[in-house]
Design an enzyme around this catalytic site. Structure first.
Site, mmCIF file in Angstrom:
data_model
loop_
_atom_site.group_PDB
_atom_site.id
_atom_site.type_symbol
_atom_site.label_atom_id
_atom_site.label_comp_id
_atom_site.label_asym_id
_atom_site.label_seq_id
_atom_site.Cartn_x
_atom_site.Cartn_y
_atom_site.Cartn_z
ATOM 1 N N LYS A 198 0.834 -1.211 0.000
ATOM 2 C CA LYS A 198 0.000 0.000 0.000
ATOM 3 C C LYS A 198 0.869 1.262 0.000
ATOM 4 O O LYS A 198 0.677 2.163 -0.806
ATOM 5 C CB LYS A 198 -0.933 0.016 1.231
ATOM 6 C CG LYS A 198 -1.813 -1.222 1.360
ATOM 7 C CD LYS A 198 -2.722 -1.159 2.573
ATOM 8 C CE LYS A 198 -2.037 -1.202 3.917
ATOM 9 N NZ LYS A 198 -1.341 -2.474 4.218
ATOM 10 N N ARG A 258 -9.958 0.629 8.508
ATOM 11 C CA ARG A 258 -9.560 -0.739 8.854
ATOM 12 C C ARG A 258 -10.638 -1.467 9.630
ATOM 13 O O ARG A 258 -10.429 -2.626 10.018
ATOM 14 C CB ARG A 258 -8.305 -0.679 9.742
ATOM 15 C CG ARG A 258 -6.999 -0.854 8.998
ATOM 16 C CD ARG A 258 -5.895 -0.551 9.986
ATOM 17 N NE ARG A 258 -4.712 -1.308 9.763
ATOM 18 C CZ ARG A 258 -3.604 -0.810 9.206
ATOM 19 N NH1 ARG A 258 -3.575 0.421 8.772
ATOM 20 N NH2 ARG A 258 -2.536 -1.550 9.097
ATOM 21 N N ARG A 271 11.856 -5.756 4.585
ATOM 22 C CA ARG A 271 11.613 -4.317 4.403
ATOM 23 C C ARG A 271 12.540 -3.455 5.240
ATOM 24 O O ARG A 271 12.843 -3.750 6.379
ATOM 25 C CB ARG A 271 10.162 -3.990 4.795
ATOM 26 C CG ARG A 271 9.901 -2.482 4.852
ATOM 27 C CD ARG A 271 8.458 -2.125 4.915
ATOM 28 N NE ARG A 271 7.748 -2.735 6.013
ATOM 29 C CZ ARG A 271 6.439 -2.621 6.199
ATOM 30 N NH1 ARG A 271 5.718 -1.929 5.336
ATOM 31 N NH2 ARG A 271 5.861 -3.206 7.218
ATOM 32 N N ARG A 293 11.420 -1.497 10.810
ATOM 33 C CA ARG A 293 10.334 -1.071 11.688
ATOM 34 C C ARG A 293 10.247 -1.949 12.921
ATOM 35 O O ARG A 293 10.452 -3.159 12.842
ATOM 36 C CB ARG A 293 9.006 -1.149 10.929
ATOM 37 C CG ARG A 293 8.635 0.154 10.296
ATOM 38 C CD ARG A 293 7.469 0.038 9.377
ATOM 39 N NE ARG A 293 6.267 -0.550 9.965
ATOM 40 C CZ ARG A 293 5.086 -0.530 9.359
ATOM 41 N NH1 ARG A 293 4.967 0.034 8.174
ATOM 42 N NH2 ARG A 293 4.031 -1.083 9.916
ATOM 43 N N ARG A 301 -0.771 -8.744 13.592
ATOM 44 C CA ARG A 301 -1.269 -7.768 12.608
ATOM 45 C C ARG A 301 -2.133 -8.480 11.556
ATOM 46 O O ARG A 301 -3.151 -7.953 11.127
ATOM 47 C CB ARG A 301 -0.089 -7.038 11.941
ATOM 48 C CG ARG A 301 0.535 -6.003 12.869
ATOM 49 C CD ARG A 301 1.942 -5.614 12.448
ATOM 50 N NE ARG A 301 2.026 -4.905 11.207
ATOM 51 C CZ ARG A 301 3.153 -4.784 10.499
ATOM 52 N NH1 ARG A 301 4.276 -5.333 10.937
ATOM 53 N NH2 ARG A 301 3.151 -4.117 9.373
HETATM 54 P P1 AP5 Z 1 4.854 -1.644 1.796
HETATM 55 O O1 AP5 Z 1 4.495 -0.793 0.635
HETATM 56 O O2 AP5 Z 1 5.630 -1.029 2.902
HETATM 57 O O3 AP5 Z 1 3.527 -2.385 2.351
HETATM 58 P P2 AP5 Z 1 2.283 -1.806 3.161
HETATM 59 O O4 AP5 Z 1 1.062 -2.456 2.591
HETATM 60 O O5 AP5 Z 1 2.302 -0.317 3.179
HETATM 61 O O6 AP5 Z 1 2.588 -2.440 4.553
HETATM 62 P P3 AP5 Z 1 2.535 -1.880 6.056
HETATM 63 O O7 AP5 Z 1 3.217 -2.918 6.896
HETATM 64 O O8 AP5 Z 1 3.050 -0.490 6.132
HETATM 65 O O9 AP5 Z 1 1.032 -1.915 6.309
HETATM 66 P P4 AP5 Z 1 0.375 -2.003 7.676
HETATM 67 O O10 AP5 Z 1 -1.021 -1.847 7.229
HETATM 68 O O11 AP5 Z 1 0.649 -3.193 8.487
HETATM 69 O O12 AP5 Z 1 1.086 -0.871 8.526
HETATM 70 P P5 AP5 Z 1 0.654 0.604 8.910
HETATM 71 O O13 AP5 Z 1 1.870 1.411 8.957
HETATM 72 O O14 AP5 Z 1 -0.487 1.059 8.060
HETATM 73 O O15 AP5 Z 1 5.625 -2.932 1.226
HETATM 74 C C1 AP5 Z 1 6.144 -3.921 2.098
HETATM 75 C C2 AP5 Z 1 7.503 -4.436 1.562
HETATM 76 O O16 AP5 Z 1 7.281 -5.140 0.338
HETATM 77 C C3 AP5 Z 1 8.507 -3.327 1.221
HETATM 78 O O17 AP5 Z 1 9.786 -3.782 1.543
HETATM 79 C C4 AP5 Z 1 8.358 -3.115 -0.299
HETATM 80 O O18 AP5 Z 1 9.566 -2.661 -0.902
HETATM 81 C C5 AP5 Z 1 7.981 -4.521 -0.757
HETATM 82 N N1 AP5 Z 1 7.043 -4.531 -1.886
HETATM 83 C C6 AP5 Z 1 5.974 -3.696 -2.073
HETATM 84 N N2 AP5 Z 1 5.315 -4.027 -3.207
HETATM 85 C C7 AP5 Z 1 5.960 -5.116 -3.723
HETATM 86 C C8 AP5 Z 1 5.743 -5.932 -4.876
HETATM 87 N N3 AP5 Z 1 4.709 -5.717 -5.730
HETATM 88 N N4 AP5 Z 1 6.595 -6.956 -5.098
HETATM 89 C C9 AP5 Z 1 7.634 -7.208 -4.254
HETATM 90 N N5 AP5 Z 1 7.915 -6.468 -3.157
HETATM 91 C C10 AP5 Z 1 7.073 -5.430 -2.879
HETATM 92 O O19 AP5 Z 1 0.074 0.393 10.370
HETATM 93 C C11 AP5 Z 1 0.906 0.106 11.476
HETATM 94 C C12 AP5 Z 1 0.080 0.010 12.759
HETATM 95 O O20 AP5 Z 1 -0.598 1.265 12.997
HETATM 96 C C13 AP5 Z 1 -1.055 -1.022 12.747
HETATM 97 O O21 AP5 Z 1 -0.583 -2.308 13.099
HETATM 98 C C14 AP5 Z 1 -1.998 -0.432 13.813
HETATM 99 O O22 AP5 Z 1 -1.518 -0.683 15.095
HETATM 100 C C15 AP5 Z 1 -1.887 1.057 13.571
HETATM 101 N N6 AP5 Z 1 -2.904 1.571 12.607
HETATM 102 C C16 AP5 Z 1 -2.638 2.149 11.395
HETATM 103 N N7 AP5 Z 1 -3.776 2.515 10.782
HETATM 104 C C17 AP5 Z 1 -4.790 2.155 11.627
HETATM 105 C C18 AP5 Z 1 -6.208 2.243 11.532
HETATM 106 N N8 AP5 Z 1 -6.813 2.769 10.454
HETATM 107 N N9 AP5 Z 1 -6.934 1.762 12.568
HETATM 108 C C19 AP5 Z 1 -6.354 1.248 13.678
HETATM 109 N N10 AP5 Z 1 -5.003 1.120 13.811
HETATM 110 C C20 AP5 Z 1 -4.230 1.560 12.795
#
Ligand code: AP5
Length: 219
Positions: A14, A88, A127, A161, A172
């Site tokens: 994402k 979410r 990552r 991270r 998660r």
């Molecule tokens: P990346 O693009 O970083 O993936 P992502 O989907 O953004 O993953 P996140 O781990 O950031 O999502 P998340 O939803 O768990 O975390 P968030 O920060 O939102 O890609 C991942 C890796 O793969 C990278 O190394 C990239 O280079 C590689 N890659 C990407 N695309 C690829 C492809 N096509 N092929 C190969 N490799 C690829 O949330 C963190 C925490 O915040 C949550 O756990 C929760 O506690 C809290 N939180 C956040 N939002 C909310 C909400 N709305 N409600 C409640 N709690 C929340």
């Protein structure tokens, strides 16, 4: 102006795709994960409140993230919002519909990024991100051009991270399947759901998303 949601499990790509859309289309990325991590890094009261919850891989309360999105939507300017990691939960989805409605906007599409669990584990394990500009890398699929330096800003502050470990990832993923995946049905019912193959190469995923965006803008 098209507003979209990027919906998918942790590591689906994402953030990677959102950053491209910001660069290529001037859209505004609204990532609740990034906002919360920023609050932790800044040592704010909100940061102290959510730090433990995020470290355990649980979701923070709806009230907190809805408040963050509301505030950012009022101040951010650009060519359409990318909701990255929000909503979410079903109450968050209802709140987003209200916020868009109140500001005279609508949702163009919900891009569901489909990736299997095995690939997610590998993506999360490999990552790393730039602590200065936030660019996201992967040790094999997207390494830096020069070892140890960010391609975008040249910083050597490359980090893993805190929540990217096998134990937290398990939690998660559980949160995703339990609380977030019902949104697939919610947006399918609304006719907004656009699934893309998140297992494809980064450039190919970007192309699939571009097709959805262009189709949505034209309709
Ligand atoms: P990346 O693009 O970083 O993936 P992502 O989907 O953004 O993953 P996140 O781990 O950031 O999502 P998340 O939803 O768990 O975390 P968030 O920060 O939102 O890609 C991942 C890796 O793969 C990278 O190394 C990239 O280079 C590689 N890659 C990407 N695309 C690829 C492809 N096509 N092929 C190969 N490799 C690829 O949330 C963190 C925490 O915040 C949550 O756990 C929760 O506690 C809290 N939180 C956040 N939002 C909310 C909400 N709305 N409600 C409640 N709690 C929340």
């Amino acid at each position: 102006m098209t507003n979209i949601i990027l919906l998918g499990p942790p590591g689906a790509g994402k953030g990677t795709q959102a950053r491209r859309l910001v660069e290529e289309r001037g859209m505004v990325q609204l990532s609740t994960g990034d906002m919360l991590k920023e609050a932790i890094a800044d040592g704010t009261e909100l940061g102290r409140k959510v730090e433990g919850i995020m470290a355990r891989g649980e979701l923070v309360t709806d009230e907190i993230v809805i408040g963050l999105i509301d505030e950012k939507m009022k101040s951010a300017k650009g060519s359409g919002f990318i909701f990255d990691g929000f909503p979410r939960t079903l109450p968050q989805a209802d709140a987003l519909a209200d916020l868009l409605d109140r500001s005279g906007q609508s949702l163009g599409a919900v891009i569901e990024m489909r990736v299997d669990d095995e690939a997610l584990v590998d993506r999360i394990a490999g990552r790393f991100t730039c602590g200065n500009c936030g660019e996201v890398y992967h040790k094999t699929t997207k390494p830096t051009a020069k070892e140890g330096a960010c391609d975008v800003c040249g910083s050597h502050d490359l980090r893993h991270r805190a929540d990217d470990n096998p134990e937290t990832l398990k939690q998660r993923l559980m949160e995703y399947y339990k609380k977030t995946s019902p949104l697939i049905g919610y947006y399918y019912h609304d006719g907004k759901l656009a699934p893309v193959d998140g297992l494809a190469e980064i450039d190919d995923v970007a192309k699939s998303i571009a097709v959805v965006l262009d189709r949505t803008a034209a309709s």
